[in-house]
Write an enzyme that holds these catalytic residues in place. Structure first.
Site, PDB file in Angstrom:
ATOM      1  N   LYS A 162       5.137   0.050 -12.340  1.00 33.10           N
ATOM      2  CA  LYS A 162       4.939   0.851 -11.131  1.00 33.10           C
ATOM      3  C   LYS A 162       6.299   1.022 -10.459  1.00 33.10           C
ATOM      4  O   LYS A 162       7.110   0.090 -10.426  1.00 33.10           O
ATOM      5  CB  LYS A 162       3.959   0.137 -10.194  1.00 33.10           C
ATOM      6  CG  LYS A 162       3.558   0.979  -8.976  1.00 33.10           C
ATOM      7  CD  LYS A 162       2.442   0.305  -8.170  1.00 33.10           C
ATOM      8  CE  LYS A 162       2.052   1.133  -6.956  1.00 33.10           C
ATOM      9  NZ  LYS A 162       0.955   0.515  -6.187  1.00 33.10           N
ATOM     10  N   SER A 173      -3.058   3.342  -4.877  1.00 25.98           N
ATOM     11  CA  SER A 173      -1.765   3.968  -5.050  1.00 25.98           C
ATOM     12  C   SER A 173      -1.185   3.842  -6.456  1.00 25.98           C
ATOM     13  O   SER A 173      -0.283   4.594  -6.821  1.00 25.98           O
ATOM     14  CB  SER A 173      -0.768   3.353  -4.060  1.00 25.98           C
ATOM     15  OG  SER A 173      -0.552   1.986  -4.366  1.00 25.98           O
ATOM     16  N   SER A 214      -5.212  -0.930  -4.362  1.00 28.89           N
ATOM     17  CA  SER A 214      -4.357  -0.029  -5.150  1.00 28.89           C
ATOM     18  C   SER A 214      -4.264  -0.329  -6.639  1.00 28.89           C
ATOM     19  O   SER A 214      -3.704   0.452  -7.396  1.00 28.89           O
ATOM     20  CB  SER A 214      -2.946   0.005  -4.564  1.00 28.89           C
ATOM     21  OG  SER A 214      -2.919   0.805  -3.408  1.00 28.89           O
TER      22      SER A 214
END
Lengths: 475, 482
Positions: B72, B147, B171
């Site tokens: 990420k 997210s 997320s």
């Protein structure tokens, strides 16, 4: 009309830890800009603070010395504001639960003692420095960013500029003796903000206060506060009222003036720093700190008299300054005459220090050289008078007194035969004075001593010279 | 190589069916063919290929040795651009690596690239990214969740077997659910936050997103462990969940939360939920109704605390030292205002404003302090509940994936409700997992397991057993509309 003033001080003490409060970067002073800076200090995305326990130990030592409460659970909060030298956009400080609560500091003004109560003392990180000189724009130096500070907040119990100075000197003494800080004011290790207000004598309510920011010398504290008191009285007496504001002291113009409102009109939005868990201090840690507690001035004062047999006055002066006391104690490891040493320290050495307005640690004097000098006198190798000359040379050059004595032939003349020879010479050169002396003008003895010292450049052993001269003249 | 799990790839490497180099080359080819998904912000091709050449995998190697992993884009990776999905960090190349990156490198895995994400992890649909929307591989024009949307997308599309994510309010779990994957957020403090760009420090926690619970346990074990650089890191050994997959947890008591009001969900969702409960029972678990009286305060509590922390955490992006600096600045004030106005997107600004407001003098007690008190109550509710049950189960999100722009455009709080079921475990710091358990309107949905503190092994063990008796995790996306 009669006025009185009420003063509270916030002292910022830079702790003498090797590394910063939340990072392992060095705290050493005077390095190239942005060299004592690591990832944490510049607040890079993703970095996290870790706590330097040594800063806590120093804060606790201070707390114990002023009989304060130590909060064994203390918290860090964030104080949010934007400034270029504040890398994270917030300062980590202690708001809710400071490490030290309460405490008392004793001050003395013209012989009268007074207790100033402390509100609290908390740990926080210093900001960096913006540099405007010598560059096109503004530079930011983060060397100082993250340096541990102990902010010591007094109750508004100080009633004059003189008391404020006495209080700051008392704090200076405490933090230096405790090795909490080097106390070096010119490097900013001790500075303060002063909250000042005035009111009519006898009034119960406090007047509107102003805060004078960042005063960094004892002299300026006195001047800034006195200026501000006068200014506030003038404002009130002219029928206006004092505005609550933050002011800066300009030492060149000797005046205070308001800071632009933008520089302080902030809502700091304090909240507990979620990156740092509460810091716990165990009973054992506090016991360890107590066990390793350094000797304070009062104890030194007593010990110097009993152990080293130096006069009370000497002990008082030496024990009240961390630098002098440390110097004295180190000298005593080699010096053979403690009284000679203390006398030298509070006499000739202190006047040299005062003349140049420096601390002994900033001079070229070393404990080795000073104890050597004391021993040269106590062993009768040089006279006290010569010692003063040698001291001045050591002061200027940093050379060893033994070398100075040897290279410039300042060694005392102890050889009685040689002294006798010199005296004979003088007597034969001054027949008139000899007759006058023998005729009853005994005061002329001093004249002959003077001649001997002149002839030997002061090196004749005074005791021997006196004795031999007396023998010659009286026979 | 597409759609393979860590275990399958490891078998291929150990048995020399293919080399690490072939694997990595193939991975980049796959990524290239699927560019339209927009799941990567940047690729780490040169470094990855160079590293692949050096890695030899044997049966004694770490299971992650040679495995391509998508990071990420909020984990700092030394010398590799790390944007956090923001224009603010559009050209930020960190001079250091996060603990997660260090740990995965040490295990032998290969960082393939940095995945797309909601800006500074603020969002539930990946639509707040400065680098554009990410498509759900199951249906073009539909969100992957957020997210960690790029992370979930990259695994769901079968480009990589595993990705790292972070979970502040759901997320990891919500995108895993919306993409038909398994993802776990461990107990707060299990994984060091060093080098993980902060959104809300007291809630942020990293974790893996994979195709199976088994893979999640392999990755989780490599990511966890004490780190002295993070004072909130738990002083514990790394987890041992992979070995614990063989443990037998008998007679698990599973709680369903009254207040979650599952009856309000669509008929299909209810049916799926009840069917999964039946599978749980078939695995020897018993189902119990429990009450978490303060749980419905989770969303408002979260949307005070998280913005408060973010408003302060994001203060460092001021245009002075790193990140976007406005060219329009005339003085310090305009440098701040313009750099931040240009560098941050709307959602980030919204949360900075909320956070600044709730921390302001005069509002602090009414909002921030109150929220912290409610947070404590929520935590207490869980602690009480875990006296009676071993796991708590709920849907992961209220609905399946939705179309770009269909939620939150008029009222941003509509999207905040996506986190209804996930947020409370962040507030309490509890470990929680999402795994696929069926389809609604042809799109995958997830079920969530929340465990007591440090019970990651129990959660993964149970999820693994569920996956041994179901097939949902094996479903491959239909790439509808691509």
């Amino acid at each position: 009309m009669s006025w009185e003033c009420v003063i509270g001080l916030e002292a910022h003490v830079q702790l003498s830890t090797e590394t910063k409060l939340f990072s392992r970067a060095s705290t050493s002073f005077g390095e190239e800009p942005n060299t004592n800076v690591n990832l944490v200090d510049c607040g890079l995305p993703g970095v996290l603070p870790t706590v330097n326990k040594n800063a806590f130990y120093k804060a606790i030592r201070f707390g114990l010395a002023v009989n304060a409460d130590i909060n064994q659970t203390s918290l860090f909060d964030r104080k949010n504001y934007f400034y270029p030298d504040l890398p994270k956009g917030y300062q980590i400080t202690q708001m809710e639960l400071p490490i030290v609560s309460g405490g008392k500091v004793e001050i003395e003004i013209e012989g009268a003692k007074k207790i100033i109560n402390l509100t609290r003392a908390h740990l926080e990180e210093d900001a960096g420095k913006s540099i405007h000189e010598g560059m096109a724009g503004t530079g930011v130096d983060l060397n100082r960013a993250g340096t541990p500070l102990l902010e010591i907040v007094s109750e508004p119990e100080i009633s004059s500029a003189k008391e404020a100075v006495a209080y700051m000197k008392a704090l200076h003494q405490i933090v230096t003796f405790l090795d909490v800080s080097d106390g070096n004011m010119s490097q900013g290790s001790l500075r303060c903000d002063a909250n000042v207000s005035v009111r009519k004598k006898g009034d119960k309510e406090l007047g509107t206060r102003t805060e004078i920011k960042n005063i960094n010398s004892f002299r300026f504290i006195e001047k800034a506060i006195n200026y501000e008191i006068e200014r506030q009285i003038d404002v009130i007496e002219s029928g206006e009222s004092v505005t609550q504001e933050t002011r800066l002291y300009d030492s060149i113009k000797n005046e205070t003036r308001p800071m632009r409102s933008k520089e302080f009109a902030n809502d700091y939005r304090y909240f507990p720093d979620p990156d740092l868990l509460p810091v716990m201090i165990s009973d054992e840690e506090i016991e360890e700190i107590k066990a390793a507690f350094p000797e304070m001035p009062k104890d030194k004062f007593v010990r110097y008299q009993s152990e080293f047999k130096i006069p009370e006055n000497d002990a008082q002066i030496i024990s009240s300054s961390k630098n002098l006391a440390t110097f004295f104690e180190e000298c005593m490891e080699n010096a053979k005459d403690s009284k000679l040493l203390s006398n030298l320290l509070i006499g000739d050495i202190s006047s040299l220090l005062n003349k140049e307005n420096i601390e002994i640690t900033d001079s070229k004097l070393s404990t080795k050289n000073v104890s050597e000098l004391v021993n040269l006198v106590s062993e009768g190798i040089i006279s006290g008078k010569i010692a003063k000359t040698v001291l001045e040379e050591t002061w200027d050059s940093g050379l060893s007194p033994i070398e100075i004595v040897e290279s410039s032939g300042l060694k005392q003349i102890d050889d009685d035969d040689e002294i006798e020879r010199i005296i004979d010479q003088i007597i034969s050169e001054h027949p008139d004075q000899v007759s006058a002396y023998k005729g009853g003008k005994v005061k002329l003895f001093g004249f002959f001593v003077g001649q001997i010292m002149k002839a030997t450049q002061g090196k004749a052993n005074p005791a021997s010279a006196n004795k031999i001269l007396k023998d010659k003249l009286d026979n | 190589m597409q759609f393979k799990t860590i275990k399958e790839i490891n078998f291929g490497l150990v048995s020399k069916k293919f080399s690490v180099e072939e694997l990595i080359k193939d991975t980049f080819a796959l990524i290239n063919e699927n560019k339209v998904l927009n799941c990567f912000i940047s690729l780490n091709k040169e470094n990855a290929l160079a590293r692949a050449k050096k890695i030899k995998v044997s049966k004694d190697s770490h299971l992650l040795s040679g495995i391509p992993i998508a990071q990420k884009d909020l984990f700092c990776t030394k010398g590799i651009k790390t944007t956090c999905g923001s224009k603010m960090l559009e050209s930020f190349y960190p001079p250091y690596s996060s603990k997660v990156e260090e740990a995965l490198n040490a295990a032998g895995s290969i960082c393939i690239g940095k995945t797309n994400m909601d800006e500074f992890a603020m969002g539930s649909s990946n639509e707040t990214s400065f680098f554009g929307n990410v498509h759900n591989p199951w249906k073009k024009g539909f969100v992957p969740g957020g997210s960690s949307g790029g992370a979930a997308c990259s695994v769901a599309a079968g480009l990589v077997p595993a990705a790292t994510g972070t979970d502040t309010g759901g997320s990891i779990r919500q995108p895993a659910a919306l993409c038909g994957l398994t993802g776990i957020k461990p107990t707060y403090g299990r994984i060091s936050r060093w080098g993980m760009i902060a959104f809300a420090s007291s809630l942020d926690q990293a974790g893996p997103i994979c195709r199976t619970a088994e893979d999640c346990s392999i990755l989780l074990d490599a990511m966890t462990g004490y780190d002295s650089r993070d004072t909130t890191s738990l002083n514990l050994d790394p987890t041992n969940t992979y070995a614990d997959l063989n443990k037998s947890y008998e007679n698990l008591r599973i709680g369903i939360v009254d207040e979650f009001n599952v009856d309000a969900l669509s008929k299909e969702s209810q049916t799926l939920f009840n069917e999964s409960l039946k599978v749980f029972e078939s695995l020897g678990a018993s189902i119990h109704k429990i009450s978490l009286p303060n749980i419905n305060q989770s969303v408002p509590t979260y949307y005070v605390i998280a913005p408060a922390e973010c408003s302060s955490n994001l203060s460092r992006y001021d245009g002075v030292k790193f990140g976007h600096r406005s060219l329009e600045a005339e003085d310090l004030e305009s440098l701040y205002i313009n750099s931040r106005s240009e560098g941050f997107g709307d959602e980030v600004k919204r949360r900075i404003l909320i956070g600044t407001y709730v921390l302001s003098a005069g509002y602090y007690d009414a909002y921030y302090k109150k929220a912290q008190q409610v947070r404590r109550l929520i935590k207490n509710d869980f602690e009480e509940a875990f006296k009676d049950v071993d796991l708590i189960v709920s849907p992961t999100s209220p609905s399946e994936a939705f179309e770009f722009g269909s939620k939150g455009t008029q009222d941003p709080t509509e999207l905040y409700l996506e986190d209804l079921y996930t947020i409370s475990s962040n507030l309490a710091g509890l470990p929680a997992l999402s795994m696929p358990h069926g389809f609604v309107n042809g799109l995958p949905v997830g079920i969530q397991l929340i465990g007591n503190y440090l019970e990651e092994s129990m959660i993964l063990n149970f999820a693994n057993r569920f996956q041994q008796s179901t097939d949902f995790h094996n479903a491959k996306p239909t790439f509808e509309g691509f």
